[in-house]
Design a protein around this motif. Structure first.
Motif, PDB file in Angstrom:
ATOM      1  N   LEU A 133       0.822  -1.204   0.000  1.00 54.58           N
ATOM      2  CA  LEU A 133       0.000   0.000   0.000  1.00 54.58           C
ATOM      3  C   LEU A 133       0.858   1.257   0.000  1.00 54.58           C
ATOM      4  O   LEU A 133       1.821   1.372   0.758  1.00 54.58           O
ATOM      5  CB  LEU A 133      -0.913   0.010   1.237  1.00 54.58           C
ATOM      6  N   ARG A 134       0.476   2.209  -0.847  1.00 53.21           N
ATOM      7  CA  ARG A 134       1.055   3.546  -0.837  1.00 53.21           C
ATOM      8  C   ARG A 134      -0.103   4.524  -0.686  1.00 53.21           C
ATOM      9  O   ARG A 134      -0.917   4.679  -1.593  1.00 53.21           O
ATOM     10  CB  ARG A 134       1.846   3.826  -2.121  1.00 53.21           C
ATOM     11  N   LEU A 135      -0.173   5.158   0.484  1.00 56.46           N
ATOM     12  CA  LEU A 135      -1.317   5.988   0.877  1.00 56.46           C
ATOM     13  C   LEU A 135      -0.873   7.436   1.023  1.00 56.46           C
ATOM     14  O   LEU A 135       0.127   7.709   1.699  1.00 56.46           O
ATOM     15  CB  LEU A 135      -1.882   5.454   2.200  1.00 56.46           C
ATOM     16  N   TYR A 136      -1.625   8.359   0.394  1.00 56.40           N
ATOM     17  CA  TYR A 136      -1.195   9.761   0.364  1.00 56.40           C
ATOM     18  C   TYR A 136      -2.339  10.720   0.689  1.00 56.40           C
ATOM     19  O   TYR A 136      -3.425  10.629   0.113  1.00 56.40           O
ATOM     20  CB  TYR A 136      -0.639  10.115  -1.020  1.00 56.40           C
ATOM     21  N   ASP A 137      -2.063  11.651   1.611  1.00 59.61           N
ATOM     22  CA  ASP A 137      -2.947  12.782   1.879  1.00 59.61           C
ATOM     23  C   ASP A 137      -2.556  13.889   0.903  1.00 59.61           C
ATOM     24  O   ASP A 137      -1.397  14.303   0.853  1.00 59.61           O
ATOM     25  CB  ASP A 137      -2.753  13.239   3.327  1.00 59.61           C
ATOM     26  N   CYS A 138      -3.521  14.371   0.133  1.00 60.15           N
ATOM     27  CA  CYS A 138      -3.257  15.340  -0.950  1.00 60.15           C
ATOM     28  C   CYS A 138      -3.805  16.739  -0.650  1.00 60.15           C
ATOM     29  O   CYS A 138      -3.896  17.576  -1.552  1.00 60.15           O
ATOM     30  CB  CYS A 138      -3.907  14.832  -2.238  1.00 60.15           C
ATOM     31  N   THR A 139      -4.156  17.006   0.591  1.00 60.21           N
ATOM     32  CA  THR A 139      -4.912  18.217   0.932  1.00 60.21           C
ATOM     33  C   THR A 139      -4.147  19.520   0.699  1.00 60.21           C
ATOM     34  O   THR A 139      -2.979  19.660   1.083  1.00 60.21           O
ATOM     35  CB  THR A 139      -5.355  18.162   2.401  1.00 60.21           C
ATOM     36  N   HIS A 199       8.670  10.414  -3.077  1.00 58.43           N
ATOM     37  CA  HIS A 199       7.620   9.962  -2.156  1.00 58.43           C
ATOM     38  C   HIS A 199       7.338   8.467  -2.269  1.00 58.43           C
ATOM     39  O   HIS A 199       6.340   7.988  -1.722  1.00 58.43           O
ATOM     40  CB  HIS A 199       6.350  10.775  -2.380  1.00 58.43           C
ATOM     41  N   GLY A 200       8.199   7.755  -2.968  1.00 58.49           N
ATOM     42  CA  GLY A 200       8.084   6.310  -2.994  1.00 58.49           C
ATOM     43  C   GLY A 200       6.926   5.775  -3.798  1.00 58.49           C
ATOM     44  O   GLY A 200       6.527   4.620  -3.626  1.00 58.49           O
ATOM     45  N   LEU A 201       6.388   6.597  -4.688  1.00 57.43           N
ATOM     46  CA  LEU A 201       5.255   6.136  -5.482  1.00 57.43           C
ATOM     47  C   LEU A 201       5.749   5.174  -6.551  1.00 57.43           C
ATOM     48  O   LEU A 201       6.703   5.458  -7.271  1.00 57.43           O
ATOM     49  CB  LEU A 201       4.527   7.319  -6.109  1.00 57.43           C
ATOM     50  N   ASP A 202       5.100   4.050  -6.632  1.00 52.46           N
ATOM     51  CA  ASP A 202       5.530   2.979  -7.512  1.00 52.46           C
ATOM     52  C   ASP A 202       4.281   2.403  -8.168  1.00 52.46           C
ATOM     53  O   ASP A 202       3.344   1.987  -7.479  1.00 52.46           O
ATOM     54  CB  ASP A 202       6.263   1.914  -6.680  1.00 52.46           C
ATOM     55  N   ALA A 203       4.281   2.376  -9.485  1.00 55.57           N
ATOM     56  CA  ALA A 203       3.096   1.913 -10.214  1.00 55.57           C
ATOM     57  C   ALA A 203       2.752   0.461  -9.917  1.00 55.57           C
ATOM     58  O   ALA A 203       1.621   0.029 -10.148  1.00 55.57           O
ATOM     59  CB  ALA A 203       3.300   2.098 -11.714  1.00 55.57           C
ATOM     60  N   SER A 204       3.697  -0.285  -9.393  1.00 57.42           N
ATOM     61  CA  SER A 204       3.421  -1.686  -9.069  1.00 57.42           C
ATOM     62  C   SER A 204       2.692  -1.831  -7.735  1.00 57.42           C
ATOM     63  O   SER A 204       2.220  -2.912  -7.390  1.00 57.42           O
ATOM     64  CB  SER A 204       4.726  -2.485  -9.013  1.00 57.42           C
ATOM     65  N   LYS A 205       2.598  -0.739  -6.975  1.00 53.70           N
ATOM     66  CA  LYS A 205       1.952  -0.761  -5.671  1.00 53.70           C
ATOM     67  C   LYS A 205       0.473  -0.359  -5.786  1.00 53.70           C
ATOM     68  O   LYS A 205       0.021   0.146  -6.812  1.00 53.70           O
ATOM     69  CB  LYS A 205       2.666   0.198  -4.715  1.00 53.70           C
ATOM     70  N   GLY A 226       0.253   7.567 -16.978  1.00 52.75           N
ATOM     71  CA  GLY A 226       0.202   6.131 -17.202  1.00 52.75           C
ATOM     72  C   GLY A 226       0.099   5.298 -15.945  1.00 52.75           C
ATOM     73  O   GLY A 226       0.336   4.086 -15.973  1.00 52.75           O
ATOM     74  N   VAL A 227      -0.264   5.921 -14.823  1.00 51.68           N
ATOM     75  CA  VAL A 227      -0.361   5.222 -13.544  1.00 51.68           C
ATOM     76  C   VAL A 227      -1.794   5.317 -13.019  1.00 51.68           C
ATOM     77  O   VAL A 227      -2.340   6.414 -12.884  1.00 51.68           O
ATOM     78  CB  VAL A 227       0.610   5.829 -12.506  1.00 51.68           C
ATOM     79  N   ASP A 228      -2.374   4.188 -12.707  1.00 47.44           N
ATOM     80  CA  ASP A 228      -3.737   4.174 -12.172  1.00 47.44           C
ATOM     81  C   ASP A 228      -3.698   4.144 -10.647  1.00 47.44           C
ATOM     82  O   ASP A 228      -2.901   3.421 -10.044  1.00 47.44           O
ATOM     83  CB  ASP A 228      -4.503   2.969 -12.712  1.00 47.44           C
ATOM     84  N   ALA A 229      -4.554   4.935 -10.032  1.00 45.82           N
ATOM     85  CA  ALA A 229      -4.603   5.038  -8.574  1.00 45.82           C
ATOM     86  C   ALA A 229      -6.055   4.936  -8.114  1.00 45.82           C
ATOM     87  O   ALA A 229      -6.987   4.983  -8.918  1.00 45.82           O
ATOM     88  CB  ALA A 229      -3.986   6.364  -8.122  1.00 45.82           C
ATOM     89  N   ARG A 231       6.170   9.887   7.870  1.00 47.40           N
ATOM     90  CA  ARG A 231       7.377   9.058   7.888  1.00 47.40           C
ATOM     91  C   ARG A 231       7.855   8.789   6.464  1.00 47.40           C
ATOM     92  O   ARG A 231       9.025   8.527   6.224  1.00 47.40           O
ATOM     93  CB  ARG A 231       7.094   7.740   8.609  1.00 47.40           C
ATOM     94  N   GLY A 232       6.929   8.841   5.515  1.00 45.51           N
ATOM     95  CA  GLY A 232       7.264   8.653   4.118  1.00 45.51           C
ATOM     96  C   GLY A 232       7.500   7.198   3.762  1.00 45.51           C
ATOM     97  O   GLY A 232       7.411   6.298   4.607  1.00 45.51           O
ATOM     98  N   TYR A 233       7.804   6.974   2.492  1.00 38.94           N
ATOM     99  CA  TYR A 233       8.095   5.641   1.968  1.00 38.94           C
ATOM    100  C   TYR A 233       9.495   5.660   1.353  1.00 38.94           C
ATOM    101  O   TYR A 233      10.001   6.727   0.983  1.00 38.94           O
ATOM    102  CB  TYR A 233       7.070   5.257   0.895  1.00 38.94           C
ATOM    103  N   PRO A 234      10.107   4.500   1.217  1.00 34.71           N
ATOM    104  CA  PRO A 234      11.419   4.464   0.556  1.00 34.71           C
ATOM    105  C   PRO A 234      11.334   5.045  -0.855  1.00 34.71           C
ATOM    106  O   PRO A 234      10.392   4.771  -1.592  1.00 34.71           O
ATOM    107  CB  PRO A 234      11.752   2.963   0.525  1.00 34.71           C
ATOM    108  N   ALA A 235      12.301   5.859  -1.217  1.00 35.93           N
ATOM    109  CA  ALA A 235      12.305   6.496  -2.540  1.00 35.93           C
ATOM    110  C   ALA A 235      12.374   5.430  -3.635  1.00 35.93           C
ATOM    111  O   ALA A 235      12.927   4.342  -3.447  1.00 35.93           O
ATOM    112  CB  ALA A 235      13.484   7.447  -2.656  1.00 35.93           C
ATOM    113  N   THR A 236      11.795   5.772  -4.776  1.00 32.12           N
ATOM    114  CA  THR A 236      11.788   4.875  -5.925  1.00 32.12           C
ATOM    115  C   THR A 236      12.257   5.640  -7.157  1.00 32.12           C
ATOM    116  O   THR A 236      12.388   6.867  -7.129  1.00 32.12           O
ATOM    117  CB  THR A 236      10.373   4.340  -6.201  1.00 32.12           C
ATOM    118  N   ILE A 237      12.479   4.913  -8.226  1.00 31.78           N
ATOM    119  CA  ILE A 237      12.682   5.542  -9.532  1.00 31.78           C
ATOM    120  C   ILE A 237      11.352   5.464 -10.256  1.00 31.78           C
ATOM    121  O   ILE A 237      10.910   4.387 -10.659  1.00 31.78           O
ATOM    122  CB  ILE A 237      13.796   4.838 -10.336  1.00 31.78           C
TER     123      ILE A 237
END
Length: 289
Positions: free
Chosen positions: A22-28, A92-98, A122-125, A148-154
């Protein structure tokens, strides 16, 4: 009609908490008022303080204007270039596989804005129906403090064409029978009956009004697909038309776009600069009642 796949309920999210996928984000973001005569319609303030005061456990925070918008643009929240977004989402660790879940406070439009941006890359959320408001109303767990964030990704985007258009395209489509232009602002602003913080009151000529506010229930959840379909078709928004949505700053119109997408409409685009640009440009036509 079944619940749209991109919409996730509080019950579904609660069952997912703690899942490493899970990658969960508050966008407010908050649009705060500015003094009369100001050069900008509002002041864009990130929701980091309300995030620290209480957020869904494990969530990270995304600052729309601070990291995910074109700082050189005259309007707030303009879509930046792909490289900037790849770097920001990667941090922010966003990964299309998550499994990506977006939410916001007070209104879902900040979450749907990020959903539209990601979709264009190209990423569905998923978007949390009712946002933090519904989550808290149901007495679900809350965490406080900085993210706390998530591990960074490419993050590597796979951009999809046609998600955003500019004023030249909008102007060219006025009166085009194959196109319907949809204003997501309230009816009083659509009709030009009240002063507009964006500039000249009124609307893009020929546009129809499906206010984003009419697509949201009292508990901040989205209206049913059947009700949304009825509201759009009543204004001539049909699947055989090219649909251009706009609002004040390209944010609330993404609620319209979210529901249209869930209804199966696929000829959709967003006028990103919206009335923040259109109303201030005397060379562009404007219409009032």
């Amino acid at each position: 009609m079944s619940q749209p796949a991109a919409l996730i309920s509080t019950e579904q999210l609660a069952a997912m908490l703690g899942d490493p996928n899970l990658r969960l984000y508050d966008c407010t973001t908050y649009n705060e008022p500015v003094p009369p005569g100001s050069d900008v319609p509002y002041r864009a303030v990130p929701g980091d303080k309300t995030f620290a005061a209480g957020h869904i456990p494990g969530a990270d925070f995304l600052d729309l204007q601070g990291e995910f918008s074109d700082a050189s643009a005259q309007q707030f929240f303009m879509m930046p270039d792909v490289a900037q977004l790849e770097a920001a989402f990667g941090r922010h660790g966003l990964d299309a596989s998550k499994t990506i879940v977006l939410y916001s406070i007070g209104t879902m439009m900040w979450a749907t804005r990020f959903w539209w941006m990601l979709r264009s890359l190209g990423v569905d959320a998923h978007v949390l129906d009712g946002g933090l408001d519904k989550w808290k109303e149901e007495g679900r767990p809350i965490e406080t403090g900085a993210p706390r964030g998530y591990p960074a990704t490419i993050f590597k985007a796979a951009p999809r064409a046609g998600f955003f258009v500019d004023k030249t395209t909008v102007k060219a489509r006025i009166g085009d029978p194959s196109t319907v232009i949809v204003n997501a602002l309230g009816p009083q602003f659509h009709r030009g009956l009240e002063p507009s913080r964006y500039g000249r009151p009124g609307r893009v000529p020929g546009s129809v009004n499906v206010s984003a506010a009419t697509l949201v229930n009292a508990d901040k959840t989205l209206t049913s697909l059947a009700d949304a379909e009825a509201k759009f078709t009543a204004q001539g928004v049909t699947r055989d038309k090219n649909v251009i949505c706009y609002c004040g700053g390209g944010i609330s119109a993404t609620i319209d776009l979210f529901l249209l997408t869930q209804l199966g409409y696929d000829r959709l685009t967003l006028y990103d600069a919206s009335m923040g640009e259109w109303a201030r440009d005397p060379a562009l036509p404007i219409e009032t009642d």
